[in-house]
Design a protein around this motif. Structure first.
Motif, PDB file in Angstrom:
ATOM      1  N   GLY A   7       0.845  -1.170   0.000  1.00 53.69           N
ATOM      2  CA  GLY A   7       0.000   0.000   0.000  1.00 53.69           C
ATOM      3  C   GLY A   7       0.876   1.212   0.000  1.00 53.69           C
ATOM      4  O   GLY A   7       1.827   1.292  -0.744  1.00 53.69           O
ATOM      5  N   THR A   8       0.577   2.166   0.846  1.00 49.84           N
ATOM      6  CA  THR A   8       1.407   3.359   0.929  1.00 49.84           C
ATOM      7  C   THR A   8       2.614   3.074   1.801  1.00 49.84           C
ATOM      8  O   THR A   8       2.493   2.495   2.861  1.00 49.84           O
ATOM      9  N   VAL A   9       3.779   3.507   1.353  1.00 48.37           N
ATOM     10  CA  VAL A   9       5.017   3.295   2.085  1.00 48.37           C
ATOM     11  C   VAL A   9       5.691   4.634   2.327  1.00 48.37           C
ATOM     12  O   VAL A   9       5.746   5.470   1.448  1.00 48.37           O
ATOM     13  N   VAL A  10       6.193   4.823   3.535  1.00 47.32           N
ATOM     14  CA  VAL A  10       6.960   6.017   3.853  1.00 47.32           C
ATOM     15  C   VAL A  10       8.348   5.584   4.275  1.00 47.32           C
ATOM     16  O   VAL A  10       8.489   4.662   5.056  1.00 47.32           O
ATOM     17  N   LEU A  67       6.628  10.555  -2.929  1.00 48.74           N
ATOM     18  CA  LEU A  67       6.682  11.945  -2.498  1.00 48.74           C
ATOM     19  C   LEU A  67       7.809  12.105  -1.489  1.00 48.74           C
ATOM     20  O   LEU A  67       7.858  11.369  -0.499  1.00 48.74           O
ATOM     21  N   ALA A  68       8.700  13.055  -1.720  1.00 52.45           N
ATOM     22  CA  ALA A  68       9.760  13.378  -0.771  1.00 52.45           C
ATOM     23  C   ALA A  68       9.294  14.580   0.046  1.00 52.45           C
ATOM     24  O   ALA A  68       9.115  15.679  -0.492  1.00 52.45           O
ATOM     25  N   LEU A  69       9.074  14.372   1.327  1.00 55.28           N
ATOM     26  CA  LEU A  69       8.494  15.409   2.167  1.00 55.28           C
ATOM     27  C   LEU A  69       9.541  16.412   2.631  1.00 55.28           C
ATOM     28  O   LEU A  69      10.611  16.044   3.104  1.00 55.28           O
ATOM     29  N   GLY A  70       9.175  17.687   2.549  1.00 58.95           N
ATOM     30  CA  GLY A  70      10.016  18.747   3.072  1.00 58.95           C
ATOM     31  C   GLY A  70       9.492  19.307   4.370  1.00 58.95           C
ATOM     32  O   GLY A  70      10.142  20.129   5.017  1.00 58.95           O
ATOM     33  N   TRP A 167      11.082  12.274   5.054  1.00 60.26           N
ATOM     34  CA  TRP A 167      10.611  10.928   4.715  1.00 60.26           C
ATOM     35  C   TRP A 167      10.200  10.877   3.248  1.00 60.26           C
ATOM     36  O   TRP A 167       9.828  11.877   2.642  1.00 60.26           O
ATOM     37  N   LEU A 168      10.261   9.671   2.682  1.00 60.97           N
ATOM     38  CA  LEU A 168       9.791   9.402   1.332  1.00 60.97           C
ATOM     39  C   LEU A 168       8.497   8.612   1.419  1.00 60.97           C
ATOM     40  O   LEU A 168       8.439   7.615   2.141  1.00 60.97           O
ATOM     41  N   VAL A 169       7.483   9.032   0.698  1.00 55.95           N
ATOM     42  CA  VAL A 169       6.177   8.378   0.753  1.00 55.95           C
ATOM     43  C   VAL A 169       5.917   7.627  -0.546  1.00 55.95           C
ATOM     44  O   VAL A 169       5.755   8.241  -1.604  1.00 55.95           O
TER      45      VAL A 169
END
Length: 201
Positions: A7-10, A67-70, A167-169
């Motif tokens: 599913g979704t991975v961070v 998505l790479a979170l800032g 984190w990377l999502v």
């Protein structure tokens, strides 16, 4: 929390990997991403330039958007708009599945700023050894990749946690996982996000 299916991975280089949406496949809605959350070790990040050793076996590989979170994203009540606002760059990726669970994540080196991108329309061409396996768009991930990230933030909020900056999502598989045996390679070509490959040995 125990590891769950794809599913979704961070993920982050120095942070946990989070899997949300146990049992969800391409085309599932965002409610599936809130069904469960699991933490994996950051070693789940696999360098794109390194082959994946499968011995005489094979890997199950699927393409998706990362998505790479800032900035942090916190629930409950997280929205896709909040997830996009917190995103620094968007990448293509490949996830390796084992027993229905995401075990490895390959993140493309090419990133793009989310401004001006409609992630629901970003397309991907998925191939194995040059043979087309399928095409899809970002909307196959819980309706929109940012919706997957927002749902993961809501799921984490149940444990008084949040998505953190850095984190990377992984926003879920855009196509069903395909078998990639030793000696073969998977290739995902994304609109605006470049090409991601994984070679199995």
């Amino acid at each position: 929390m125990a590891a769950g299916p794809a599913g979704t991975v961070v993920a982050a280089a120095l942070a946990p990997v989070v899997v949300a949406g146990a049992g969800a496949g391409p085309g599932a809605d965002a409610s599936s991403a809130r069904a469960s959350v699991a933490l994996l070790d950051a070693a789940a990040l696999h360098p794109p330039e390194s082959p994946l050793i499968v011995g005489g076996g094979s890997a199950q590989v699927a393409p998706g958007i990362v998505l790479a979170l800032g900035a942090p994203v916190a629930g409950p009540g997280a929205t896709p708009a909040a997830a996009l606002a917190a995103t620094a760059t968007v990448h293509g990726g490949l996830a390796v599945h084992q027993g229905g669970a995401v075990t490895r994540l390959v993140v493309g080196r090419t990133g793009a700023a989310p401004a001006g991108l409609d992630l629901g329309l970003v397309g991907v061409l998925f191939e194995r050894d040059g043979v087309q396996l399928g095409t899809a768009a970002g909307a196959a991930s819980f309706g929109h990749p940012a919706a997957a990230a927002a749902a993961a933030a809501d799921a984490l909020a149940l444990d008084e946690a949040r998505l953190e900056a850095g984190w990377l999502v992984w926003c879920g598989a855009l196509l069903p996982p395909a078998e990639v045996p030793a000696g073969s390679h998977a290739r995902a070509a994304f609109g605006h996000l470049g090409v991601v490959t994984l070679r199995c040995t």
